[in-house]
Design a protein around this motif. Structure first.
Motif, PDB file in Angstrom:
ATOM      1  N   LYS A 282       3.484 -16.109   3.762  1.00 20.54           N
ATOM      2  CA  LYS A 282       4.101 -15.124   5.052  1.00 20.54           C
ATOM      3  C   LYS A 282       5.695 -15.344   5.074  1.00 20.54           C
ATOM      4  N   ILE A 311      11.244 -19.345   3.247  1.00 24.12           N
ATOM      5  CA  ILE A 311      12.630 -19.325   3.776  1.00 24.12           C
ATOM      6  C   ILE A 311      13.132 -20.738   4.397  1.00 24.12           C
ATOM      7  N   GLN A 326       4.258 -22.036  19.505  1.00 27.42           N
ATOM      8  CA  GLN A 326       5.675 -22.531  19.033  1.00 27.42           C
ATOM      9  C   GLN A 326       6.059 -21.297  17.852  1.00 27.42           C
ATOM     10  N   ARG A 327       6.759 -20.598  17.793  1.00 27.49           N
ATOM     11  CA  ARG A 327       7.190 -19.791  16.694  1.00 27.49           C
ATOM     12  C   ARG A 327       8.742 -19.665  16.380  1.00 27.49           C
ATOM     13  N   HIS A 329      10.273 -17.484  14.111  1.00 25.34           N
ATOM     14  CA  HIS A 329      10.741 -16.278  13.635  1.00 25.34           C
ATOM     15  C   HIS A 329       9.927 -15.135  14.357  1.00 25.34           C
ATOM     16  N   ALA A 364       9.638 -24.797   1.794  1.00 23.74           N
ATOM     17  CA  ALA A 364       9.024 -26.048   2.676  1.00 23.74           C
ATOM     18  C   ALA A 364       7.955 -26.589   1.991  1.00 23.74           C
ATOM     19  N   PHE A 366       4.750 -28.892   3.214  1.00 24.13           N
ATOM     20  CA  PHE A 366       3.802 -29.359   4.255  1.00 24.13           C
ATOM     21  C   PHE A 366       3.182 -30.626   3.807  1.00 24.13           C
TER      22      PHE A 366
HETATM   23  P1  ADP Z   1       2.314 -18.328  13.252  1.00 24.51           P
HETATM   24  O1  ADP Z   1       2.347 -18.203  11.726  1.00 24.51           O
HETATM   25  O2  ADP Z   1       1.339 -17.595  13.785  1.00 24.51           O
HETATM   26  O3  ADP Z   1       3.613 -17.843  13.806  1.00 24.51           O
HETATM   27  P2  ADP Z   1       2.145 -21.124  12.839  1.00 24.51           P
HETATM   28  O4  ADP Z   1       1.689 -22.225  14.158  1.00 24.51           O
HETATM   29  O5  ADP Z   1       1.200 -21.070  11.842  1.00 24.51           O
HETATM   30  O6  ADP Z   1       1.895 -19.811  13.678  1.00 24.51           O
HETATM   31  O7  ADP Z   1       3.628 -21.554  12.844  1.00 24.51           O
HETATM   32  C1  ADP Z   1       4.531 -21.659  13.752  1.00 24.51           C
HETATM   33  C2  ADP Z   1       5.891 -21.370  13.242  1.00 24.51           C
HETATM   34  O8  ADP Z   1       6.326 -22.418  12.137  1.00 24.51           O
HETATM   35  C3  ADP Z   1       6.205 -20.102  12.450  1.00 24.51           C
HETATM   36  O9  ADP Z   1       6.340 -19.058  13.534  1.00 24.51           O
HETATM   37  C4  ADP Z   1       7.218 -20.214  11.634  1.00 24.51           C
HETATM   38  O10 ADP Z   1       8.305 -19.974  12.375  1.00 24.51           O
HETATM   39  C5  ADP Z   1       7.165 -21.717  10.846  1.00 24.51           C
HETATM   40  N1  ADP Z   1       6.567 -21.869   9.651  1.00 24.51           N
HETATM   41  C6  ADP Z   1       5.118 -22.030   9.439  1.00 24.51           C
HETATM   42  N2  ADP Z   1       5.065 -22.233   8.277  1.00 24.51           N
HETATM   43  C7  ADP Z   1       6.072 -21.947   7.432  1.00 24.51           C
HETATM   44  C8  ADP Z   1       6.523 -21.919   6.226  1.00 24.51           C
HETATM   45  N3  ADP Z   1       5.782 -22.265   5.178  1.00 24.51           N
HETATM   46  N4  ADP Z   1       8.029 -21.851   5.862  1.00 24.51           N
HETATM   47  C9  ADP Z   1       8.784 -21.641   7.039  1.00 24.51           C
HETATM   48  N5  ADP Z   1       8.485 -21.447   8.373  1.00 24.51           N
HETATM   49  C10 ADP Z   1       7.009 -21.687   8.566  1.00 24.51           C
END
Ligand code: ADP
Length: 378
Positions: A282, A311, A326-327, A329, A364, A366
């Protein structure tokens, strides 16, 4: 003693001559000494006048001998530190005392070694006793802390469940009536009225998703979940199949190396990989998403990584994103801010850790660990 706290000694001895000698020789050591003329009095003083760091017990006493006193003392919790004072040549008594739980023994030979050795034996034993006492105190504190944590976790979980469950009902009422207004009076409303109604319906749909997410989060249970050996490769295969529509839509490529068998809960681990892979696809703007999963053996755990070319994340927010709602974007990408919070809960359930390494704009990765010996989750 070096750390400053004077050593409190209870000395059980029936020979006044030896007591006097002891007091005279030990006076300059700064010990606080209490004398009991026999075992019975010694036991009384121990329970009423303590605490003592050290008990010196003469073996040869009338009524109760040193071993009998020792036996009584060893029934007390926590066990006190006892040094048995035996006569010269009384090796059997010495061995017996150690077997029964004495810290040490010393023979009262009269050639002068006794008073030279005694302070050394006392100080070594007190050091050990105080360390053990400190360890006990820390273990108790830890236990209390763990219980408190478990209680508050349970409370929070229940709270989240009840709140999300109860919120559904009024929400469905709003949704129902908004739809009804749209269908029945939609034509009577002007353009702006319809637009606002649309916002209401959209808002309720989003709220429904949030409530569902919250319910799911609160249902990631700590206790009583089933653990088994899981082929994580097969698990990822399944997750990738489930995400086929998303993968095809974004022309994403998901690759992985040989993945190990781990001990865990299948449903939870499935969710974990699904959330991480889904996010990796995503949060990618113009490029075709490329996701790579690997596992590396560590001493007591497997460390997994899910790497993407998306990104990226500003390291300042590396921890924040694992918190609920917490988001980073919210305008550009849809989501509820629950996925990573659920991942964190799942990993912590398995006694592992989760974190991210990334730079904004550079993809990124994880990471999470699953320890080898998660026997049961409690
Ligand atoms: P959601 O995807 O529903 O917003 P998440 O808890 O999965 O909620 O993720 C939290 C936030 O972390 C996202 O809104 C995004 O900003 C950031 N994020 C998560 N995974 C990634 C990724 N692989 N690359 C960049 N940003 C990420």
């Amino acid at each position: 003693m070096e750390n400053g706290t004077p050593i409190r000694i209870l000395y059980m001895e029936d020979d006044p001559g030896l007591v006097r000698l002891f007091e005279k020789r030990m006076a300059k050591k700064g010990y606080l000494i209490s004398i009991a003329p026999n075992g019975r009095e010694g036991l009384r003083m121990f329970s009423e006048e303590g605490p003592f760091d050290m008990l010196l017990v003469d073996y040869q006493m009338p009524e109760l001998n040193g071993l009998q006193v020792l036996e009584e003392l060893m029934t007390i919790d926590p066990r006190p530190a006892v040094i048995m004072l035996t006569g010269a040549g009384n090796e059997e008594i010495a061995v017996e005392s150690m077997k029964k739980g004495a810290y040490d023994y010393i023979q009262k030979d009269i050639d002068g070694r006794y008073f030279r050795l005694l302070p050394i034996v006392i100080e070594e034993s007190v050091k050990r006793y105080r360390m053990e006492a400190e360890k006990r105190r820390m273990q108790q504190e830890l236990k209390k802390y763990a219980q408190e944590l478990e209680r508050s976790n349970k409370e929070l979980q229940q709270f989240a469940y009840v709140v999300s469950h109860d919120l559904k009902e009024p929400l469905h009422t709003i949704q129902g009536f908004a739809k009804y207004i749209e269908e029945t009076y939609g034509e009577d409303l002007d353009e702006q009225g319809n637009e606002f109604l649309g916002y209401i319906i959209e808002g309720t749909q989003r709220m429904e998703r949030l409530i569902e997410g919250l319910l799911e989060y609160s249902r990631v249970k700590f206790k009583g979940i089933k653990l088994k050996d899981i082929d994580s490769g097969a698990l990822v295969d399944n997750v990738v199949k489930d995400l086929k529509a998303t993968i095809d839509k974004r022309s994403a490529k998901v690759t992985y190396e040989a993945l190990p068998t781990i001990r865990g809960n299948e449903r939870q681990l499935n969710r974990l990989f699904q959330n991480l892979i889904d996010n990796a696809i995503k949060y990618c703007r113009d490029r075709k998403p490329q996701v790579h999963i690997r596992a590396e053996k560590q001493e007591n755990a497997w460390q997994f990584s899910v790497q993407d070319n998306g990104i990226g994340i500003d390291p300042r927010y590396g921890e924040k994103i694992f918190a609920i709602f917490q988001r980073l974007h919210s305008k550009e990408f849809t989501g509820d801010g629950l996925g990573l919070a659920i991942c964190k809960k799942i990993v912590e359930n398995h006694r592992g850790e989760i974190w991210v390494k990334s730079r904004y704009g550079e993809g990124a990765t994880f990471y999470f660990t699953i320890p080898d010996r998660v026997k049961h989750i409690s």
